[in-house]
Scaffold this motif. Sequence first.
Motif, PDB file in Angstrom:
ATOM      1  N   GLU A  82       0.764   3.602   2.027  1.00 17.82           N
ATOM      2  CA  GLU A  82       1.144   3.861   3.427  1.00 17.82           C
ATOM      3  C   GLU A  82       2.347   3.021   3.834  1.00 17.82           C
ATOM      4  O   GLU A  82       3.265   3.501   4.485  1.00 17.82           O
ATOM      5  N   GLU A 142       3.495   4.135  12.657  1.00 18.18           N
ATOM      6  CA  GLU A 142       2.968   3.698  11.372  1.00 18.18           C
ATOM      7  C   GLU A 142       2.306   4.863  10.638  1.00 18.18           C
ATOM      8  O   GLU A 142       1.806   5.799  11.247  1.00 18.18           O
ATOM      9  N   VAL A 143       2.344   4.770   9.296  1.00 20.09           N
ATOM     10  CA  VAL A 143       1.639   5.749   8.469  1.00 20.09           C
ATOM     11  C   VAL A 143       0.213   5.242   8.319  1.00 20.09           C
ATOM     12  O   VAL A 143      -0.015   4.174   7.764  1.00 20.09           O
ATOM     13  N   THR A 144      -0.736   5.997   8.850  1.00 21.30           N
ATOM     14  CA  THR A 144      -2.115   5.523   8.807  1.00 21.30           C
ATOM     15  C   THR A 144      -2.829   5.973   7.548  1.00 21.30           C
ATOM     16  O   THR A 144      -3.761   5.340   7.096  1.00 21.30           O
ATOM     17  N   GLU A 145      -2.383   7.120   7.002  1.00 17.81           N
ATOM     18  CA  GLU A 145      -3.018   7.575   5.774  1.00 17.81           C
ATOM     19  C   GLU A 145      -2.064   8.458   4.997  1.00 17.81           C
ATOM     20  O   GLU A 145      -1.310   9.233   5.577  1.00 17.81           O
ATOM     21  N   SER A 146      -2.077   8.300   3.669  1.00 17.36           N
ATOM     22  CA  SER A 146      -1.341   9.248   2.830  1.00 17.36           C
ATOM     23  C   SER A 146      -2.328   9.819   1.841  1.00 17.36           C
ATOM     24  O   SER A 146      -3.128   9.092   1.255  1.00 17.36           O
ATOM     25  N   THR A 154       0.850  -1.198   0.000  1.00 22.44           N
ATOM     26  CA  THR A 154       0.000   0.000   0.000  1.00 22.44           C
ATOM     27  C   THR A 154       0.885   1.247   0.000  1.00 22.44           C
ATOM     28  O   THR A 154       2.055   1.178   0.394  1.00 22.44           O
ATOM     29  N   LEU A 180       1.084  13.011   5.186  1.00 20.83           N
ATOM     30  CA  LEU A 180       1.279  11.664   5.717  1.00 20.83           C
ATOM     31  C   LEU A 180       0.863  11.676   7.181  1.00 20.83           C
ATOM     32  O   LEU A 180       1.481  12.362   8.000  1.00 20.83           O
ATOM     33  N   ASP A 181      -0.240  10.954   7.479  1.00 13.85           N
ATOM     34  CA  ASP A 181      -0.672  10.881   8.876  1.00 13.85           C
ATOM     35  C   ASP A 181       0.058   9.738   9.569  1.00 13.85           C
ATOM     36  O   ASP A 181       0.055   8.604   9.068  1.00 13.85           O
ATOM     37  N   ILE A 182       0.627  10.038  10.686  1.00 17.58           N
ATOM     38  CA  ILE A 182       1.402   9.023  11.408  1.00 17.58           C
ATOM     39  C   ILE A 182       0.878   8.924  12.838  1.00 17.58           C
ATOM     40  O   ILE A 182       0.446   9.926  13.420  1.00 17.58           O
ATOM     41  N   HIS A 192       6.005   4.291   4.858  1.00 20.41           N
ATOM     42  CA  HIS A 192       6.577   3.810   6.120  1.00 20.41           C
ATOM     43  C   HIS A 192       8.015   3.350   5.906  1.00 20.41           C
ATOM     44  O   HIS A 192       8.917   3.692   6.676  1.00 20.41           O
TER      45      HIS A 192
END
Length: 418
Positions: A4, A18-22, A2, A33-35, A8
């Motif tokens: 994300e 962890e990257v939860t959303e890009s 993915t 990049l939400d981490i 990561h």
Amino acid sequence: MTPEALFHELLGLGLNWEVTESRFEPASGTVFLDIRERPSFWESARCPQDGGPVFCYDHTDVLNWRHLNVFQHRCEISCRLPRGKCRQCGHVFRVRPPWEGLSIHFTKEFEAFALLLMREMPMAKVAEVTQESDMRLWRMLFKHVDGAYSQADFSNVCCVGVDEMGVRKGQHYLSVFADLVAKRVIFATEGHDKETWSVFIQALEAHHGHRHALTQVSMDMSAAYQQGVKENCRNAQVVFDKFHVLANASQRVDQVRRAEVRLGGAEARESLRRSQWLWRKNPENLSPEEQVRLARIQTKNLYTAKAYQMRLVLQDIYRSASASVAKGRFKIWCRWVRWVARLYKAGIFSPMLKVAQMVQDHLAGILAHWRWGLTNAFMEGLNSVFSAVKRKARGYRSTVYLITILYLVAGKLRLPHA
Ligand SMILES: [Zn+2]
């Protein structure tokens, strides 16, 4: 994989984050990049005060850090940072994430990149290229330079040169101190008087240097500096460096030129019009046109040409093989200048007499050049460093900005500071 998971990997986040959303926002052209932290983060987290085990207390609001671009698009990391609480002492603290640089707005990688740009271009340009506010960039630079400077080690400093950097015309001066062996700027401060030396000695000793470890101090002939050295550094031999001696002689030649323009006839005035740059250069540095002009002027038997010749002879003495040969030649030079000055009327050569007096009064320090000549090359180069520094800090008036850039480009500091 993915997107994300890919980010990561690229960010090297390891097991605890962890990257939860890009996502890409076309309107602002920004990749976000939400981490967030993983549960495993808390297993290894420890209290910064007593190393006790901690648990998750709460999370901050969303914070952003500017990261390196993704292709041509701005990239920001977003995270609600966890706050931990110690099970032993109850201390609550904000977790420092692995990507955060020294300033709270940028990642480490972005800071390293911006520092690289700052070495190469003016700050205003860096702000333009990175689309960041200049004040944010300055604050980041201050943190790195202050941090690295506070750890700089001056314990080996034995040969010091000091020079003045004019900040604004006729107003401010910075005294800049350099380690002539390691070829680095080690200190700069406003002013150029006796106190300046005490301030420098304090800085030197705060960084494990010692005043009595100084064996050579290179400088111009300002009485204030000499006094400062005398009072603070008993083992230091004062060296009046070649660069300053010749620069002084050049200024005096220019004074003769101006006097001749004022007092001379129409022909002298015409010959000397806008010629000041000719007399400041060495013959080998003149362009072909300038050489022709100089040759033409020199046939007219002007005082200025005579004074220029005095300066060239003075410069040539520096090619003597030894201090004792040079000493003899300096003395002959002084006699010659005085003899010529007596031949002509109206004190036209009085500026050159001042050079002769200066050479006579400071002969020991001038001759020290032959003992320490090698270390002085760095001093001569400082002037071009000064112009580069002023260019980079253009538009920022406070000397703090200038000193910071000076340390960045010439301090040989360990940057980025971790
Ligand atoms: Zn604790």
